[in-house]
Design an enzyme around this catalytic site. Structure first.
Site, short mmCIF file in Angstrom:
data_model
loop_
_atom_site.label_atom_id
_atom_site.label_comp_id
_atom_site.label_asym_id
_atom_site.label_seq_id
_atom_site.Cartn_x
_atom_site.Cartn_y
_atom_site.Cartn_z
N HIS A 16 0.63 -8.13 -7.02
CA HIS A 16 1.12 -6.95 -6.08
C HIS A 16 2.41 -7.48 -5.38
O HIS A 16 2.15 -7.99 -4.15
CB HIS A 16 0.05 -6.24 -5.38
CG HIS A 16 0.51 -4.88 -4.73
ND1 HIS A 16 -0.12 -3.98 -4.18
CD2 HIS A 16 1.90 -4.45 -4.09
CE1 HIS A 16 0.52 -2.87 -3.61
NE2 HIS A 16 1.72 -3.32 -3.57
N HIS A 18 6.40 -6.34 -4.78
CA HIS A 18 7.71 -5.78 -5.18
C HIS A 18 8.87 -6.77 -5.05
O HIS A 18 9.21 -7.01 -3.90
CB HIS A 18 8.05 -4.59 -4.16
CG HIS A 18 6.78 -3.47 -4.09
ND1 HIS A 18 6.69 -2.45 -4.82
CD2 HIS A 18 5.64 -3.66 -3.69
CE1 HIS A 18 5.63 -1.66 -4.70
NE2 HIS A 18 4.88 -2.48 -3.85
N HIS A 196 0.02 2.59 -6.76
CA HIS A 196 -0.47 2.51 -5.50
C HIS A 196 -1.36 3.79 -5.19
O HIS A 196 -0.91 5.03 -5.61
CB HIS A 196 0.68 2.59 -4.55
CG HIS A 196 1.52 1.50 -4.53
ND1 HIS A 196 2.16 0.70 -5.46
CD2 HIS A 196 1.81 0.77 -3.45
CE1 HIS A 196 2.68 -0.29 -5.48
NE2 HIS A 196 2.52 -0.39 -3.83
N GLU A 199 -3.44 3.82 -0.20
CA GLU A 199 -2.65 2.99 0.94
C GLU A 199 -2.82 3.83 2.38
O GLU A 199 -3.55 3.60 3.51
CB GLU A 199 -1.60 2.51 0.64
CG GLU A 199 -0.62 1.80 1.58
CD GLU A 199 0.73 1.53 1.04
OE1 GLU A 199 1.36 2.13 0.42
OE2 GLU A 199 1.40 0.32 1.69
N ASP A 278 5.55 -6.80 0.28
CA ASP A 278 6.60 -7.29 0.49
C ASP A 278 7.24 -8.17 1.47
O ASP A 278 7.23 -8.08 2.67
CB ASP A 278 7.41 -5.67 1.18
CG ASP A 278 7.28 -4.49 0.14
OD1 ASP A 278 8.03 -4.38 -0.94
OD2 ASP A 278 6.37 -3.90 0.09
N1 ADE Z 1 7.47 0.15 -2.03
C1 ADE Z 1 7.53 -1.09 -1.57
N2 ADE Z 1 6.33 -1.48 -1.01
C2 ADE Z 1 5.52 -0.41 -1.08
C3 ADE Z 1 4.21 0.01 -0.37
N3 ADE Z 1 3.43 -0.84 0.29
N4 ADE Z 1 3.80 0.93 -0.57
C4 ADE Z 1 4.33 2.06 -1.33
N5 ADE Z 1 5.61 1.88 -1.87
C5 ADE Z 1 6.20 0.52 -1.64
ZN ZN Z 2 3.19 -2.03 -2.91
#
Ligand code: ADE
Ligand code: ZN
Length: 337
Positions: A16, A18, A196, A199, A278
């Protein structure tokens, strides 16, 4: 061996990540300068000060602003190659990288620049660092399903470079069911579906992702613990959850890491993995995620080994490659436990 060294040397997969979220402030400034783009921050320090989030949307606003410096194929190559250099340092053996085409194509950037730049870096990383990778093309859920269909169509000439499709961006108010048709069409094209879910959204969002989008892995999924039936369903389907501790902390998905649901997930027999989401925005790469969650939940070496094992087991690698990496991991664990 101290636990930090154990984590550092543990062979691992990242499931996971990005790629736009791996854009470190230093590279962001370099790319902005060479593309003659004005950014509303005078220095790297000033930019870093803006990385203070109260929720997912807060972060996404800054993340899309950061990604807007990326324009050329070389920019996407440099971004991705920089991530692989970090992978080598972190002992990541395999990675499944998400990218958000719409973040770029909606600014007039050619789809081919995005995919070709990223993919070329993947090939170079395989050759130079012996790191394997897959790409996950993620649809932005705050946009329409029709918009996602355009992206799906644009991707088809590059189908052999893309393993899976994902769903990211603002979760609340954009349930998985909004993307039913485009996921069906993506699956028909041979893409593996992930999303996703849970969350910030509640357990219903995870149910929808399973029942309607037919996902093969749950990104985050923290809120599954609200629903015992859902936990049983996830176990029955044998799906993994890609957990991102520092992201959860920074986006206030959990009040602090001591209250993180990871330990309960392990106790209930779920299959979580540790990931950085990220890393440029949340204060650390994958090993920092391992270190902080280990400390907060007092995880044992055995549990860290299990988490890493899950990362290979629930990757989209074929059986032979999974076995190869798991043998490497088991050998490491046998010597260092
Ligand atoms: N795009 C990048 N990081 C994200 C995250 N944690 N949740 C949703 N979209 C994302
Ligand atoms: Zn993510």
């Amino acid at each position: 061996m101290l636990i930090q060294e154990f984590i550092q040397r543990l062979p691992k997969a990242e499931l996971h990540l990005h790629i736009e979220g791996s854009l470190e402030p230093e590279l962001l400034f370099i790319i902005a300068k060479r593309n003659n783009i004005d950014i509303p921050y005078k220095s790297i320090e000033e930019l870093k000060k803006a990385y203070n989030f109260s929720c997912l949307q807060d972060f996404l606003n800054i993340y899309y602003q950061g990604a807007s410096v990326l324009q050329t194929e070389q920019d996407f190559y440099d971004l991705t190659y920089a991530y692989f250099v970090k992978c080598k340092e972190e002992n990541i053996r395999h990675t499944e990288i998400m990218f958000d085409p719409q973040t770029h194509t909606n600014r007039g950037i050619n789809f081919s620049f995005v995919i070709n730049g990223i993919y070329r870096a993947c090939e170079d990383a395989k050759e130079r660092f012996d790191i394997t990778s897959f790409l996950i093309m993620s649809y932005l859920r705050h946009l329409s399903e029709a918009d996602a269909f355009i992206t799906l169509k644009q991707s088809l000439p590059y189908k052999n470079k893309i393993k899976a499709v994902g769903l990211d961006s603002s979760e609340q108010g954009n349930p998985p069911s909004k993307f039913k048709k485009v996921f069906e069409a993506s699956i028909k094209e041979g893409y593996i579906p992930v999303a996703h879910a849970g969350e910030e959204g509640n357990a219903d969002y995870i149910w929808e992702a399973l029942d309607i989008l037919k996902i093969k892995r749950i990104d985050h999924g923290n809120n599954c613990l609200q629903d015992l039936q859902l936990i049983n369903k996830i176990k029955e389907l044998d799906l993994s959850l890609t957990i991102c501790p520092l992201s959860n902390k920074e986006l206030k998905v959990v009040p602090n890491l001591n209250n993180h649901p990871l330990k309960k997930m392990l106790e209930k027999g779920l299959k979580p993995t540790i990931n950085s989401d990220d890393p440029a925005y949340f204060g650390g790469q994958i090993n920092q995620n391992f270190i902080e969650i280990q400390e907060a939940l007092d995880l044992t070496k055995k549990e860290l080994f299990e988490l890493s094992r899950n990362s290979f087991e629930y990757s989209f690698l074929d059986k032979a490659m999974k076995a190869k990496y798991i043998v490497e991991l088991e050998e490491f664990y046998r010597i260092n436990k």
